[in-house]
Design a protein around this motif. Sequence first.
Motif, PDB file in Angstrom:
ATOM      1  N   ASN A 185      35.042  46.495  49.269  1.00  0.00           N
ATOM      2  CA  ASN A 185      35.937  46.699  50.588  1.00  0.00           C
ATOM      3  C   ASN A 185      37.909  46.861  50.224  1.00  0.00           C
ATOM      4  N   ASP A 186      37.670  47.385  50.727  1.00  0.00           N
ATOM      5  CA  ASP A 186      39.572  47.222  50.128  1.00  0.00           C
ATOM      6  C   ASP A 186      40.307  48.578  50.997  1.00  0.00           C
ATOM      7  N   ASP A 187      41.240  47.580  51.807  1.00  0.00           N
ATOM      8  CA  ASP A 187      41.925  48.353  53.179  1.00  0.00           C
ATOM      9  C   ASP A 187      43.585  48.461  52.389  1.00  0.00           C
ATOM     10  N   GLY A 188      43.727  48.455  51.038  1.00  0.00           N
ATOM     11  CA  GLY A 188      44.853  48.736  50.480  1.00  0.00           C
ATOM     12  C   GLY A 188      45.751  47.813  50.110  1.00  0.00           C
ATOM     13  N   LYS A 189      45.436  46.791  50.752  1.00  0.00           N
ATOM     14  CA  LYS A 189      46.117  45.532  50.837  1.00  0.00           C
ATOM     15  C   LYS A 189      45.049  44.762  50.174  1.00  0.00           C
ATOM     16  N   LEU A 190      44.401  44.258  51.019  1.00  0.00           N
ATOM     17  CA  LEU A 190      43.475  42.866  51.305  1.00  0.00           C
ATOM     18  C   LEU A 190      42.386  43.537  50.106  1.00  0.00           C
ATOM     19  N   ILE A 191      41.236  43.032  49.786  1.00  0.00           N
ATOM     20  CA  ILE A 191      40.347  43.357  48.530  1.00  0.00           C
ATOM     21  C   ILE A 191      38.933  42.422  48.959  1.00  0.00           C
ATOM     22  N   GLU A 192      37.845  42.779  49.249  1.00  0.00           N
ATOM     23  CA  GLU A 192      36.948  42.046  49.068  1.00  0.00           C
ATOM     24  C   GLU A 192      36.341  42.052  48.474  1.00  0.00           C
ATOM     25  N   ILE A 193      36.464  40.979  47.789  1.00  0.00           N
ATOM     26  CA  ILE A 193      36.005  40.907  46.116  1.00  0.00           C
ATOM     27  C   ILE A 193      34.156  40.562  45.329  1.00  0.00           C
ATOM     28  N   SER A 194      33.886  41.584  44.983  1.00  0.00           N
ATOM     29  CA  SER A 194      32.153  41.238  45.220  1.00  0.00           C
ATOM     30  C   SER A 194      31.892  41.398  43.743  1.00  0.00           C
ATOM     31  N   GLY A 195      33.021  40.795  42.652  1.00  0.00           N
ATOM     32  CA  GLY A 195      32.558  40.874  41.159  1.00  0.00           C
ATOM     33  C   GLY A 195      33.821  40.758  40.283  1.00  0.00           C
ATOM     34  N   LEU A 196      33.324  39.161  39.660  1.00  0.00           N
ATOM     35  CA  LEU A 196      34.255  39.194  38.797  1.00  0.00           C
ATOM     36  C   LEU A 196      34.055  38.988  37.010  1.00  0.00           C
ATOM     37  N   LYS A 244      30.552  32.824  40.339  1.00  0.00           N
ATOM     38  CA  LYS A 244      29.468  31.974  41.055  1.00  0.00           C
ATOM     39  C   LYS A 244      30.035  31.582  42.418  1.00  0.00           C
ATOM     40  N   LEU A 245      30.695  31.314  42.972  1.00  0.00           N
ATOM     41  CA  LEU A 245      31.321  31.788  44.066  1.00  0.00           C
ATOM     42  C   LEU A 245      31.517  32.729  45.558  1.00  0.00           C
ATOM     43  N   ILE A 246      31.383  33.339  44.606  1.00  0.00           N
ATOM     44  CA  ILE A 246      31.173  34.807  45.044  1.00  0.00           C
ATOM     45  C   ILE A 246      29.571  35.687  45.657  1.00  0.00           C
ATOM     46  N   GLY A 247      29.628  35.169  47.346  1.00  0.00           N
ATOM     47  CA  GLY A 247      28.880  35.521  48.224  1.00  0.00           C
ATOM     48  C   GLY A 247      28.615  34.015  49.073  1.00  0.00           C
ATOM     49  N   GLN A 248      29.000  33.424  48.071  1.00  0.00           N
ATOM     50  CA  GLN A 248      28.934  31.797  49.422  1.00  0.00           C
ATOM     51  C   GLN A 248      29.454  31.811  50.218  1.00  0.00           C
ATOM     52  N   MET A 249      30.895  32.308  49.808  1.00  0.00           N
ATOM     53  CA  MET A 249      31.979  31.978  50.869  1.00  0.00           C
ATOM     54  C   MET A 249      33.149  32.995  50.476  1.00  0.00           C
ATOM     55  N   PRO A 250      34.088  33.462  52.152  1.00  0.00           N
ATOM     56  CA  PRO A 250      35.121  34.486  51.700  1.00  0.00           C
ATOM     57  C   PRO A 250      35.913  34.973  50.100  1.00  0.00           C
ATOM     58  N   PHE A 251      35.707  35.557  49.866  1.00  0.00           N
ATOM     59  CA  PHE A 251      36.615  35.901  48.662  1.00  0.00           C
ATOM     60  C   PHE A 251      37.741  37.204  48.743  1.00  0.00           C
ATOM     61  N   HIS A 252      38.744  36.459  49.044  1.00  0.00           N
ATOM     62  CA  HIS A 252      39.613  37.341  48.848  1.00  0.00           C
ATOM     63  C   HIS A 252      40.477  38.140  47.586  1.00  0.00           C
ATOM     64  N   GLY A 253      40.880  39.306  47.998  1.00  0.00           N
ATOM     65  CA  GLY A 253      42.186  39.319  46.626  1.00  0.00           C
ATOM     66  C   GLY A 253      43.751  40.081  47.187  1.00  0.00           C
ATOM     67  N   LEU A 254      44.271  39.859  46.877  1.00  0.00           N
ATOM     68  CA  LEU A 254      45.696  40.101  48.058  1.00  0.00           C
ATOM     69  C   LEU A 254      46.128  41.033  46.947  1.00  0.00           C
ATOM     70  N   ARG A 255      46.840  42.243  47.286  1.00  0.00           N
ATOM     71  CA  ARG A 255      47.951  42.780  46.561  1.00  0.00           C
ATOM     72  C   ARG A 255      49.192  42.482  47.038  1.00  0.00           C
ATOM     73  N   TYR A 256      49.533  41.864  46.332  1.00  0.00           N
ATOM     74  CA  TYR A 256      50.460  41.422  47.170  1.00  0.00           C
ATOM     75  C   TYR A 256      51.962  42.287  46.647  1.00  0.00           C
ATOM     76  N   ASN A 257      53.321  41.765  47.646  1.00  0.00           N
ATOM     77  CA  ASN A 257      54.191  42.284  48.348  1.00  0.00           C
ATOM     78  C   ASN A 257      55.233  41.137  46.548  1.00  0.00           C
ATOM     79  N   GLY A 258      55.664  42.069  46.220  1.00  0.00           N
ATOM     80  CA  GLY A 258      56.662  41.240  45.107  1.00  0.00           C
ATOM     81  C   GLY A 258      56.794  41.968  43.523  1.00  0.00           C
ATOM     82  N   ILE A 259      56.954  41.731  42.609  1.00  0.00           N
ATOM     83  CA  ILE A 259      57.092  41.862  41.296  1.00  0.00           C
ATOM     84  C   ILE A 259      57.122  40.956  40.280  1.00  0.00           C
ATOM     85  N   ARG A 260      55.722  40.954  39.465  1.00  0.00           N
ATOM     86  CA  ARG A 260      55.166  39.993  38.520  1.00  0.00           C
ATOM     87  C   ARG A 260      55.557  40.589  36.986  1.00  0.00           C
TER      88      ARG A 260
END
Length: 300
Positions: A185-196, A244-260
């Motif tokens: 799931n991706d709302d443009g900022k926050l992502i629910e991660i289902s695999g890595l 391996k933690l995915i599915g056991q507890m929340p796992f989110h990705g954040l499209r942060y504001n900033g420059i890397r």
Amino acid sequence: MQKGQLVIKPLTKAVLPVAGFGTRFLPATKSMPKEMLPVVDRPLIQYAIDEARAAGIKEFCLITARGKDSLIDYFDVAYELVDNLRQKGKQDSLDALEPSSIEAGSLVALRQQEPMGLGHAVWCARSFVGDDPFAVLLPDDLISANPGCLAQMVEVYNKFGGNVVAVSEVPIEKTSSYGIVKVSNDDGKLIEISGLIEKPKPEEAPSNLSVIGRYILSPEIMNYLAAMERGAGNEVQLTDSMAKLIGQMPFHGLRYNGIRYDCGSKAGFLEAQIAFALKRPDLKSSMRNILKKYACEEEI
Ligand code: G1P
């Protein structure tokens, strides 16, 4: 903090893996840690510590290696230097030292005895971590952001708990340099991660969203890291245990504001010098003139 059954412990610990050889910066890194390379006048490690402090981190663990003790010295009190500067009344220089001071007992250093990968480096911090959530910051990834990238991630963590990683889009041909996320799931900022997946070939990548060097992790990850399974590059990969933690507890990705800035690469490191110098009131105008001069000469 409590949300339903899930207890969200405050995040106060950070692990900074700094054991790498820094081979991309040889010969400079033959006798100095790459994390001590300065961007303008601060070493890379200082930016990571500052970002962590701004996010509420109180305890720091450096995972170092042989030949990298200057990183520990950097956070010590340089008594002779301070005394000398005081005697000479050099207050500006004393002020410049301030960011490198750290509360007594709040920084520990552990050695990763063999370079077995990022996952192994993080596992070396298991006693430091105990049962607490912890952040991992890779100082090579220098992030210019306000509020800082980790502080933005802490907001997400305080809401959902579990694990949070910073993500950013990369060109699809570059997926084999990063950990890549599978998105549910991706709302443009926050992502629910289902695999890595660590460093997939472009044709095998589930997206072009890469994990960058900022993580908030649950201590349970240590149980998986302990298995020491080798992954991409025959290294113990942090990404594989995170998966391996995915599915056991929340796992989110954040499209942060900033420059890397990828300070693990020469071009990224040089770009960071320019970008950070341009942000400094004392250097901005001379830096602009220098850039103009070279832009004309090279007909960019
Ligand atoms: C590490 C991680 C990778 C992540 C990257 C971010 O890779 O293993 O998942 O995407 O940092 O910089 P490295 O750069 O150490 O190869």
